[in-house]
Design a protein around this motif. Structure first.
Motif, PDB file in Angstrom:
ATOM      1  N   PRO A 262       0.812  -1.228   0.000  1.00  0.00           N
ATOM      2  CA  PRO A 262       0.000   0.000   0.000  1.00  0.00           C
ATOM      3  C   PRO A 262       0.841   1.272   0.000  1.00  0.00           C
ATOM      4  N   PHE A 263       2.029   1.207   0.586  1.00  0.00           N
ATOM      5  CA  PHE A 263       2.918   2.366   0.586  1.00  0.00           C
ATOM      6  C   PHE A 263       3.563   2.543  -0.787  1.00  0.00           C
ATOM      7  N   TYR A 264       4.053   1.448  -1.347  1.00  0.00           N
ATOM      8  CA  TYR A 264       4.726   1.518  -2.645  1.00  0.00           C
ATOM      9  C   TYR A 264       3.766   1.904  -3.767  1.00  0.00           C
ATOM     10  N   ALA A 265       2.472   1.713  -3.546  1.00  0.00           N
ATOM     11  CA  ALA A 265       1.482   2.104  -4.554  1.00  0.00           C
ATOM     12  C   ALA A 265       1.503   3.602  -4.800  1.00  0.00           C
ATOM     13  N   GLY A 266       2.030   4.369  -3.836  1.00  0.00           N
ATOM     14  CA  GLY A 266       2.098   5.818  -3.984  1.00  0.00           C
ATOM     15  C   GLY A 266       3.340   6.321  -4.691  1.00  0.00           C
ATOM     16  N   LEU A 267       4.229   5.420  -5.096  1.00  0.00           N
ATOM     17  CA  LEU A 267       5.455   5.837  -5.779  1.00  0.00           C
ATOM     18  C   LEU A 267       5.147   6.440  -7.149  1.00  0.00           C
ATOM     19  N   LYS A 268       5.912   7.443  -7.521  1.00  0.00           N
ATOM     20  CA  LYS A 268       5.782   8.040  -8.844  1.00  0.00           C
ATOM     21  C   LYS A 268       6.182   7.013  -9.906  1.00  0.00           C
ATOM     22  N   GLN A 269       5.545   7.102 -11.063  1.00  0.00           N
ATOM     23  CA  GLN A 269       5.872   6.174 -12.143  1.00  0.00           C
ATOM     24  C   GLN A 269       7.343   6.282 -12.528  1.00  0.00           C
ATOM     25  N   SER A 270       7.889   7.489 -12.490  1.00  0.00           N
ATOM     26  CA  SER A 270       9.299   7.658 -12.841  1.00  0.00           C
ATOM     27  C   SER A 270      10.206   6.953 -11.843  1.00  0.00           C
ATOM     28  N   ASP A 271       9.841   6.984 -10.560  1.00  0.00           N
ATOM     29  CA  ASP A 271      10.646   6.295  -9.548  1.00  0.00           C
ATOM     30  C   ASP A 271      10.530   4.782  -9.700  1.00  0.00           C
ATOM     31  N   LEU A 272       9.351   4.307 -10.009  1.00  0.00           N
ATOM     32  CA  LEU A 272       9.167   2.872 -10.235  1.00  0.00           C
ATOM     33  C   LEU A 272      10.003   2.414 -11.431  1.00  0.00           C
ATOM     34  N   ALA A 273      10.032   3.218 -12.482  1.00  0.00           N
ATOM     35  CA  ALA A 273      10.833   2.868 -13.665  1.00  0.00           C
ATOM     36  C   ALA A 273      12.315   2.803 -13.305  1.00  0.00           C
ATOM     37  N   ASP A 274      12.771   3.713 -12.450  1.00  0.00           N
ATOM     38  CA  ASP A 274      14.175   3.705 -12.024  1.00  0.00           C
ATOM     39  C   ASP A 274      14.484   2.474 -11.178  1.00  0.00           C
ATOM     40  N   ILE A 275      13.553   2.091 -10.315  1.00  0.00           N
ATOM     41  CA  ILE A 275      13.744   0.895  -9.482  1.00  0.00           C
ATOM     42  C   ILE A 275      13.860  -0.338 -10.372  1.00  0.00           C
ATOM     43  N   VAL A 276      12.996  -0.438 -11.356  1.00  0.00           N
ATOM     44  CA  VAL A 276      13.053  -1.577 -12.285  1.00  0.00           C
ATOM     45  C   VAL A 276      14.385  -1.578 -13.029  1.00  0.00           C
ATOM     46  N   ALA A 277      14.819  -0.408 -13.467  1.00  0.00           N
ATOM     47  CA  ALA A 277      16.097  -0.318 -14.189  1.00  0.00           C
ATOM     48  C   ALA A 277      17.239  -0.830 -13.331  1.00  0.00           C
ATOM     49  N   TYR A 278      17.230  -0.487 -12.045  1.00  0.00           N
ATOM     50  CA  TYR A 278      18.286  -0.980 -11.153  1.00  0.00           C
ATOM     51  C   TYR A 278      18.175  -2.493 -10.966  1.00  0.00           C
ATOM     52  N   LEU A 279      16.974  -2.984 -10.719  1.00  0.00           N
ATOM     53  CA  LEU A 279      16.803  -4.422 -10.466  1.00  0.00           C
ATOM     54  C   LEU A 279      17.284  -5.247 -11.656  1.00  0.00           C
TER      55      LEU A 279
END
Length: 286
Positions: A262-279
């Protein structure tokens, strides 16, 4: 024409400043999304949902072989929270896991469940923003039981936090994602772990940690390396984002706590894209 250009530039600067994120807004975003502080520090109702009007006033109790501790009250209440702490003392608690000298447990470190070894990576401006936000939340009087330590407190150094981050590293998505994954302490759970010791160097992202200590028997952290069989190497970006924000695996399985969906659902799409790029860059491990 030159005068008109100057006016346009001035107005542009004005609107940019008006739209700029304040320190409290930035702190709110960090605390309530990637850092998911309320996942531990907020009390829950009988259905396991966090209680909004008591947010951050103390939460989960962890009963482990090494300690029994309840997440602290981090509201500005002066007696049971952090209202009497200075900004420097709050920052020290975050990045060193140390209580103030005037605390009744002075000299007693925060329990190891507090990921100070990851928060060490926080940029100075983000630390300032977090403090500003914590100062702004509703103070709630809620006295938390003192921790009981059975062994000395131990935190394993996290390599990226030890190396530190700076703005020049944020020019590329992977650098920004590495920072978010670090302050989100994702690898605290998702790395190899045995007998109270994390292996961040040869077991980064391999998973396998059990959460029996949080009363979540049967829940084990997943492998989030780029391995195509054991990890998420064949998952699409959308599937990874859905797992992070909705708790739904690639095959449709409902994923379980303690991950703070529920907390991570509030992440910006740009931040989620960066997290995926790192993973995508985490070396594959079986």
């Amino acid at each position: 024409m030159l005068r008109l250009g100057v006016i346009v530039l001035l107005l542009s600067g004005f609107f940019d400043a008006a739209m700029a994120e304040s320190a409290i807004e930035r702190g709110d975003y960090l605390v309530n999304t990637i850092m998911a502080c309320g996942n531990c520090h907020s009390p829950r109702d009988a259905n396991g949902r966090t209680i909004a009007d008591k947010a951050l006033s103390g939460g989960l109790t962890f009963n482990t072989p090494a300690f029994v501790a309840t997440a602290s009250n981090i509201t500005p209440d002066p007696e049971t929270g952090i209202g009497s702490w200075t900004d420097a003392e709050i920052k020290r608690a975050l990045i060193e896991g140390v209580r103030p000298d005037h605390h009744h447990l002075s000299g007693v470190p925060l329990a190891a469940i507090m990921p100070a070894n990851f928060y060490k990576a926080l940029l100075p401006e983000d630390l300032d923003a977090i403090v500003a936000y914590l100062r702004s939340v509703k103070p709630v009087r809620n006295e938390i039981a003192d921790p009981v330590y059975k062994t000395p407190i131990h935190r394993d150094p996290y390599p990226d936090a030890e190396s530190g981050f700076n703005k020049s590293m944020f020019k590329e998505p992977v650098g920004r994602g590495a920072y978010l994954v670090t302050i989100g302490h994702c690898m605290e759970c998702h790395s190899a772990w045995s007998r109270g010791v994390s292996d961040f160097r040869t077991g980064l992202g391999r998973g396998g940690r059990s959460f029996a200590e949080a009363g979540l028997g049967g829940v084990t952290a997943a492998n989030i390396t780029s391995d195509r069989t054991a990890g998420i190497g064949t998952w699409s970006d959308q599937e990874i984002v859905r797992a992070i924000t909705q708790g739904i695996a690639r095959d449709g399985r409902i994923l379980k706590p303690p991950m703070g969906y529920p907390f991570y659902a509030g992440l910006k799409q740009s931040d989620l894209a960066d997290i995926v790029a790192y993973l995508r860059t985490v070396p594959p491990l079986q």
